[in-house]
Design a protein around this motif. Structure first.
Motif, PDB file in Angstrom:
ATOM      1  N   MET A 100      -0.475   6.432   2.573  1.00 13.03           N
ATOM      2  CA  MET A 100      -1.774   6.900   2.520  1.00 13.03           C
ATOM      3  C   MET A 100      -2.098   7.814   3.467  1.00 13.03           C
ATOM      4  SD  MET A 100      -3.362   5.008   0.055  1.00 13.03           S
ATOM      5  CE  MET A 100      -3.555   3.337  -0.878  1.00 13.03           C
TER       6      MET A 100
ATOM      7  N   GLY B 257      -6.869   4.750   4.692  1.00 13.08           N
ATOM      8  CA  GLY B 257      -6.373   5.220   3.121  1.00 13.08           C
ATOM      9  C   GLY B 257      -6.035   6.584   2.999  1.00 13.08           C
ATOM     10  N   THR B 258      -6.814   7.110   2.065  1.00  9.18           N
ATOM     11  CA  THR B 258      -6.602   8.638   1.952  1.00  9.18           C
ATOM     12  C   THR B 258      -7.470   9.536   2.210  1.00  9.18           C
ATOM     13  OG1 THR B 258      -7.902   8.602  -0.419  1.00  9.18           O
ATOM     14  CG2 THR B 258      -5.530   7.995  -0.588  1.00  9.18           C
TER      15      THR B 258
ATOM     16  N   ASP C 147      -7.503   9.966  -7.096  1.00 14.99           N
ATOM     17  CA  ASP C 147      -8.010  10.006  -5.790  1.00 14.99           C
ATOM     18  C   ASP C 147      -9.508  10.517  -6.202  1.00 14.99           C
ATOM     19  OD1 ASP C 147      -8.100  10.208  -3.022  1.00 14.99           O
ATOM     20  OD2 ASP C 147      -8.951  11.978  -3.297  1.00 14.99           O
TER      21      ASP C 147
ATOM     22  N   THR D 270     -11.540   7.064  -7.481  1.00 11.08           N
ATOM     23  CA  THR D 270     -11.503   5.909  -6.258  1.00 11.08           C
ATOM     24  C   THR D 270     -12.383   6.613  -5.252  1.00 11.08           C
ATOM     25  OG1 THR D 270      -9.722   6.952  -5.164  1.00 11.08           O
ATOM     26  CG2 THR D 270      -9.159   4.914  -6.585  1.00 11.08           C
TER      27      THR D 270
ATOM     28  N   TRP E 187       0.830  -1.097  -0.086  1.00 12.80           N
ATOM     29  CA  TRP E 187       0.107  -0.066   0.065  1.00 12.80           C
ATOM     30  C   TRP E 187       0.931   1.366  -0.045  1.00 12.80           C
ATOM     31  CZ3 TRP E 187      -4.744  -0.580  -1.865  1.00 12.80           C
ATOM     32  CH2 TRP E 187      -5.177  -1.814  -1.538  1.00 12.80           C
TER      33      TRP E 187
ATOM     34  N   VAL F 270      -3.657   1.349  -9.089  1.00 11.64           N
ATOM     35  CA  VAL F 270      -4.170   1.579  -7.824  1.00 11.64           C
ATOM     36  C   VAL F 270      -4.421   0.298  -7.462  1.00 11.64           C
ATOM     37  CG1 VAL F 270      -5.291   3.897  -8.455  1.00 11.64           C
ATOM     38  CG2 VAL F 270      -6.937   1.602  -8.545  1.00 11.64           C
TER      39      VAL F 270
ATOM     40  N   TRP G  62      -3.168   5.970  -5.910  1.00 13.12           N
ATOM     41  CA  TRP G  62      -4.170   6.438  -5.277  1.00 13.12           C
ATOM     42  C   TRP G  62      -4.247   7.973  -5.342  1.00 13.12           C
ATOM     43  CZ3 TRP G  62      -8.170   3.495  -2.946  1.00 13.12           C
ATOM     44  CH2 TRP G  62      -8.210   2.023  -3.400  1.00 13.12           C
TER      45      TRP G  62
END
Length: 283
Positions: free
Chosen positions: A86, A60-61, A28, A31, A17, A233, A24
């Motif tokens: 992340m 995550g983000t 962004d 996702t 990750w 991703v 990611w």
């Protein structure tokens, strides 16, 4: 508090990750778009009061934690993830949006670094499928929740309801002769069986457990975008493609783009997705 040693699978996942955090970040908006319906359903189920202390596991983000932080007037959201790459993206988004009630912590879901009864609500969107020991995580969530606390999670529904994954992954597995992961092991559709996560919640002591289906769409635009997005991703996809020769990779790419255009002849392309959202309460 659980102080057991880190799991080798967790360490491997953390490395993966962190490695793909830049992808990611790049994608962004996309996702977050496909994930938003499940996140909205999770938030709706929690009936936030505005002054609560919330934990977002495998954040995550940053979503749905950042959205919850905007809803809260006096509370706080803590996003925890084992991948610092992340977390850096999540923190940058919070700073950019000037969200003061959001903070990040590094840690593993199976040994949360918080005292008993710390949080009023816990969320986890698309993390459970990859946890080495899901039962340990539900036990930890129960532990860190205060009496009357709520939990809401999202996992991916069955493969046939998520062609955005299987169109590319199926082609890769077919062309490279890759066998499916063993049943019960970490993977995208590990939690898709109806009632599975609800039963796990109940085993950990949660009551008023419910499960619902939430539809979403991957608004990918073009077949080329689909290939680029999924190969930047999708950690499992990137790992699988790393075993391909340059010639095999090109063949797989051409086949995926051909299949995508055949199934979705008109642009902009929108591919179906489906999630399960599970809710529970601590007495």
């Amino acid at each position: 508090m659980n102080n057991t040693m880190s799991n080798p699978i967790s360490e491997q996942q953390k490395e993966i990750w962190n490695k793909y955090a830049p992808g990611w970040d790049k994608w962004d908006n996309l996702t977050m778009d496909i994930s938003k319906p499940a996140g909205d359903a999770m938030i709706h189920s929690l009936y936030l009061k505005g002054d609560e202390n919330i934990l977002d596991i495998a954040c995550g983000t940053g979503e749905p934690g950042l959205t919850m932080a905007r809803i809260l007037k006096k509370g706080k959201v803590t996003g925890i993830d084992q991948a610092q790459g992340m977390l850096a993206i999540a923190k940058a988004k919070a700073d950019r949006l000037d969200i003061k009630s959001y903070e990040t912590r590094t840690g593993e879901a199976s040994r949360l670094p918080f005292p008993n009864g710390t949080f009023d609500a816990v969320t986890c969107r698309y993390g459970f499928m990859f946890f080495p020991d899901m039962g340990a995580v539900t036990n930890e969530i129960y532990r860190v929740l205060a009496p009357g606390g709520r939990v809401a999670i999202a996992v991916w529904d069955k493969p046939e309801k998520n062609p955005w994954v299987i169109m590319i992954m199926g082609t890769i597995m077919e062309k490279l002769g890759i066998t499916p992961p063993p049943p019960g092991g970490p993977g995208m559709f590990r939690c898709a069986e109806k009632g599975m996560m609800a039963a796990l919640f109940q085993k950990s002591g949660f009551v008023n457990v419910s499960e619902g289906i939430v539809a979403a769409t991957l608004n990918i635009g073009t077949a080329q975008n689909y290939w680029d997005f999924m190969t930047e991703v999708g950690a499992a996809i990137v790992v699988a493609l790393s075993k391909a020769t340059p010639g095999q990779r090109e063949e797989i790419k051409n086949e995926v783009i051909r299949k995508t255009k055949k199934r979705y002849p008109e642009e902009p392309i929108a591919i179906a997705a489906s999630s399960l959202v599970i809710y529970g309460e601590k007495n």
